[in-house]
Every structure is written in C-alpha cells, then in structure tokens.
Design an enzyme around this catalytic site. Sequence first.
Site, PDB file in Angstrom:
ATOM      1  N   ILE A  38       0.845  -1.298  -0.112  1.00  0.00           N
ATOM      2  CA  ILE A  38       0.137   0.028   0.133  1.00  0.00           C
ATOM      3  C   ILE A  38       0.984   1.154  -0.132  1.00  0.00           C
ATOM      4  CG2 ILE A  38      -1.759   1.061   1.332  1.00  0.00           C
ATOM      5  CD1 ILE A  38      -2.509  -1.373   2.583  1.00  0.00           C
ATOM      6  N   ASP A  71      -2.205  -1.243 -12.601  1.00  0.00           N
ATOM      7  CA  ASP A  71      -1.526  -1.023 -11.528  1.00  0.00           C
ATOM      8  C   ASP A  71      -1.703  -1.823 -10.383  1.00  0.00           C
ATOM      9  OD1 ASP A  71      -3.549   1.513  -9.480  1.00  0.00           O
ATOM     10  OD2 ASP A  71      -4.051  -0.423 -10.173  1.00  0.00           O
ATOM     11  N   GLN A  77     -12.720  -8.587  -0.322  1.00  0.00           N
ATOM     12  CA  GLN A  77     -11.880  -9.184  -1.461  1.00  0.00           C
ATOM     13  C   GLN A  77     -12.904  -9.773  -2.712  1.00  0.00           C
ATOM     14  OE1 GLN A  77      -9.006  -9.261   0.297  1.00  0.00           O
ATOM     15  NE2 GLN A  77      -8.455  -9.552  -2.025  1.00  0.00           N
TER      16      GLN A  77
HETATM   17  N1  LIG Z   1       8.815   6.982  -5.532  1.00  0.00           N
HETATM   18  C1  LIG Z   1       8.130   8.080  -4.739  1.00  0.00           C
HETATM   19  N2  LIG Z   1       8.468   9.169  -4.021  1.00  0.00           N
HETATM   20  C2  LIG Z   1       7.902   9.700  -3.593  1.00  0.00           C
HETATM   21  N3  LIG Z   1       6.504   9.997  -3.366  1.00  0.00           N
HETATM   22  C3  LIG Z   1       5.890   8.917  -4.052  1.00  0.00           C
HETATM   23  C4  LIG Z   1       6.660   7.766  -4.767  1.00  0.00           C
HETATM   24  N4  LIG Z   1       5.450   7.016  -5.246  1.00  0.00           N
HETATM   25  C5  LIG Z   1       4.348   7.490  -4.807  1.00  0.00           C
HETATM   26  N5  LIG Z   1       4.530   8.582  -4.083  1.00  0.00           N
HETATM   27  C6  LIG Z   1       3.380   9.242  -3.476  1.00  0.00           C
HETATM   28  O1  LIG Z   1       3.095   8.290  -2.276  1.00  0.00           O
HETATM   29  C7  LIG Z   1       1.691   8.526  -2.429  1.00  0.00           C
HETATM   30  C8  LIG Z   1       1.135   7.048  -2.815  1.00  0.00           C
HETATM   31  O2  LIG Z   1       1.529   6.716  -4.146  1.00  0.00           O
HETATM   32  P1  LIG Z   1       0.691   5.628  -5.190  1.00  0.00           P
HETATM   33  O3  LIG Z   1       1.035   5.984  -6.526  1.00  0.00           O
HETATM   34  O4  LIG Z   1      -0.726   6.210  -4.907  1.00  0.00           O
HETATM   35  O5  LIG Z   1       0.776   4.359  -4.482  1.00  0.00           O
HETATM   36  P2  LIG Z   1       0.033   3.030  -4.491  1.00  0.00           P
HETATM   37  O6  LIG Z   1      -0.615   2.999  -5.936  1.00  0.00           O
HETATM   38  O7  LIG Z   1       1.171   1.964  -4.541  1.00  0.00           O
HETATM   39  O8  LIG Z   1      -0.698   2.707  -3.424  1.00  0.00           O
HETATM   40  C9  LIG Z   1       1.169   9.382  -3.534  1.00  0.00           C
HETATM   41  O9  LIG Z   1       0.878  10.724  -2.695  1.00  0.00           O
HETATM   42  C10 LIG Z   1       2.455   9.541  -4.367  1.00  0.00           C
HETATM   43  O10 LIG Z   1       2.573  10.866  -4.946  1.00  0.00           O
HETATM   44  N1  LIG Z   2      -7.962  -6.175   1.955  1.00  0.00           N
HETATM   45  C1  LIG Z   2      -7.561  -5.814   0.964  1.00  0.00           C
HETATM   46  N2  LIG Z   2      -7.403  -4.595   0.578  1.00  0.00           N
HETATM   47  C2  LIG Z   2      -6.731  -4.282  -0.684  1.00  0.00           C
HETATM   48  C3  LIG Z   2      -6.763  -5.028  -1.737  1.00  0.00           C
HETATM   49  N3  LIG Z   2      -6.252  -4.623  -2.513  1.00  0.00           N
HETATM   50  C4  LIG Z   2      -5.980  -3.014  -2.148  1.00  0.00           C
HETATM   51  N4  LIG Z   2      -6.512  -3.003  -1.048  1.00  0.00           N
HETATM   52  C5  LIG Z   2      -6.345  -1.739  -0.116  1.00  0.00           C
HETATM   53  C6  LIG Z   2      -5.121  -1.379   0.112  1.00  0.00           C
HETATM   54  C7  LIG Z   2      -5.261   0.128   0.429  1.00  0.00           C
HETATM   55  O1  LIG Z   2      -6.090   0.770   1.608  1.00  0.00           O
HETATM   56  C8  LIG Z   2      -6.154   0.536  -0.880  1.00  0.00           C
HETATM   57  C9  LIG Z   2      -5.636   0.830  -2.322  1.00  0.00           C
HETATM   58  O2  LIG Z   2      -4.380   0.069  -2.411  1.00  0.00           O
HETATM   59  P1  LIG Z   2      -3.046   0.503  -2.843  1.00  0.00           P
HETATM   60  O3  LIG Z   2      -1.872  -0.415  -2.975  1.00  0.00           O
HETATM   61  O4  LIG Z   2      -3.184   0.921  -4.402  1.00  0.00           O
HETATM   62  O5  LIG Z   2      -2.755   1.733  -2.089  1.00  0.00           O
HETATM   63  O6  LIG Z   2      -6.874  -0.689  -1.005  1.00  0.00           O
HETATM   64  C10 LIG Z   2      -7.023  -6.489  -1.448  1.00  0.00           C
HETATM   65  O7  LIG Z   2      -7.133  -7.324  -2.336  1.00  0.00           O
HETATM   66  N5  LIG Z   2      -7.472  -6.765  -0.173  1.00  0.00           N
END
Ligand SMILES: Nc1ncnc2c1ncn2[C@@H]1O[C@H](COP(=O)(O)OP(=O)(O)O)[C@@H](O)[C@H]1O
Ligand SMILES: Nc1nc2c(ncn2[C@H]2C[C@H](O)[C@@H](COP(=O)(O)O)O2)c(=O)[nH]1
Length: 214
Positions: free
Chosen positions: A10, A78, A55
């Site tokens: 996450i 993603d 889920q």
């Molecule tokens: N490599 C990085 N360096 C600094 N900030 C980042 C980086 N990757 C993501 N972020 C920031 O962290 C937060 C979560 O990024 P996000 O792309 O939504 O992560 P995920 O999709 O893996 O949950 C966002 O505010 C984003 O701007």
């Molecule tokens: N319990 C689960 N939570 C999940 C799953 N896929 C994503 N997530 C949650 C985690 C974050 O709160 C949010 C978005 O995920 P990012 O990694 O994009 O920040 O959703 C899942 O399969 N099960």
Amino acid sequence: MTVLVLSGAIGAGKSSLTGLIAKRLGTEAFYESVDDNPVLPLFYEDPNKYAFLLQIYFLNTRFHSIKRALAADNNVLDRSIYEDALFFQMNADMGRANQTEVKIYKDLLANMMEEIKGMPKKNPDLLIHIDVSYETMLKRITKRGRSYEQVTTDPSLVKYYHTLLDYYEPWYENYNYSPKIRIDGDKYDFVENEQDRVIVLDQIEAKLREMGKI
Ligand SMILES: Nc1ncnc2c1ncn2[C@@H]1O[C@H](COP(=O)(O)OP(=O)(O)O)[C@@H](O)[C@H]1O
Ligand SMILES: Nc1nc2c(ncn2[C@H]2C[C@H](O)[C@@H](COP(=O)(O)O)O2)c(=O)[nH]1
C-alpha cells in the site's frame, strides 16, 4: 500486445509509476478502483465483518480491468490479480475470514484465473514490483492522505502494514507468472525527482528491450 503489471505494498507508488510508464511508452494505464470503492472504508472500520466482501469486490473490479486492458493494445495495470490472494490470505491468517469464506474465495479466484487462461493473453509480459520499507510506506500513505489508512486514525494499522510487508517478500520470490523486475521505492523518488524518474523508467525500458518487447 504487451501487458505490464505493477505490484507492491500500500502506498508503494504503483499508481504513480503506472501513469509514468504509460506516458513514457505511449500506452494506456489501467488503475484499480479505490476512491469509489464503497467497501474499503467499511473494511478499515470493521475488518472482521468486511474482509471477505472487500475481497470479492476487488476480485470483481480487478477482473473487469483485466478484461478492459486485454481488449486494448499495449497497456499497464496498477496492481496484479495475483496480489488479491496475498491480501486475503493475510486477512484470513489474522482471523478476519472463516474457513468457509476462504474456500469460497479460493474457488472463485481459481475459476476466474481459468477464465483468464482463455483470454488473448493469460499472463502479463512483465511484473514491475516496487519495494518499500515500512517507513517509506507510512510516509507515502500519510502523503496520499486517505483517512481510513492513517495509523493516527487506527494504530492497529501499524501491525497490519508490517504484516503486509512480511507477506510481500515470499510472494515476490514465489511469483512466476511472468518475468519480473524490482524497483527500489525507498531510493527513487520517481514522483518528485526528475532524475530518479528517468533512472527508473530507463530500468524498465532496458528490461523490456532485453525481453524483445520494445
Ligand atoms: N517514488 C516515490 N517518491 C515519492 N513519493 C511517491 C513515490 N511513489 C508514490 N509517491 C507518493 O505516495 C503516495 C502513494 O502513491 P501511489 O502511487 O498512490 O501508491 P500505490 O498506488 O502503490 O498505493 C502518493 O501521494 C504519491 O504521490
Ligand atoms: N483487504 C484488501 N485490501 C486491498 C486489496 N487491494 C488493495 N487493498 C487496499 C489497500 C489500500 O488501502 C487500498 C489501495 O491499495 P493501494 O496499494 O493502491 O494503496 O486498497 C485487497 O485485495 N484486499
């Protein structure tokens, strides 16, 4: 047709890097539906009650985005469907789902993976995994600012996030649906730092070139 998929904990930076890769390669980005997810806030409020429903929700929306992605040409997803099982197994191990729910989920996932096998492309061409430490994960979750994900809102998330990172290590090692590459999410600020962004995107392009995909 080239399909790239991101993985990572996450807040690792999957959505951000997905958009950057799609822009660099001139392909389409497919994002998981989070902010319009009606179950996610309920799950963080009451994980025991909503782990299974969440889920099923994610599996359904993931499957929709995979079908949309496979209908297009080169594109980037993603998050992988392969991480769904990781999240549910972890929540089940934490006592948030009963054995009946685990069996139903595993049967449904296997059923959907069978369907994917019949699609034009049953596996991604490359998994791009972003490694982050707990400290970086927390910094990014705070930066993104989703209220229900904040450890200040719910201190039990500290253990949840540490546990998630513990589950990701073996998950990545055992991942064998496609070639894979690791990006150091602690080292490279590919969102704010242009130089880091170029380094990361060059790493991914070099891997794709090595695979003969570009
Ligand atoms: N490599 C990085 N360096 C600094 N900030 C980042 C980086 N990757 C993501 N972020 C920031 O962290 C937060 C979560 O990024 P996000 O792309 O939504 O992560 P995920 O999709 O893996 O949950 C966002 O505010 C984003 O701007
Ligand atoms: N319990 C689960 N939570 C999940 C799953 N896929 C994503 N997530 C949650 C985690 C974050 O709160 C949010 C978005 O995920 P990012 O990694 O994009 O920040 O959703 C899942 O399969 N099960």
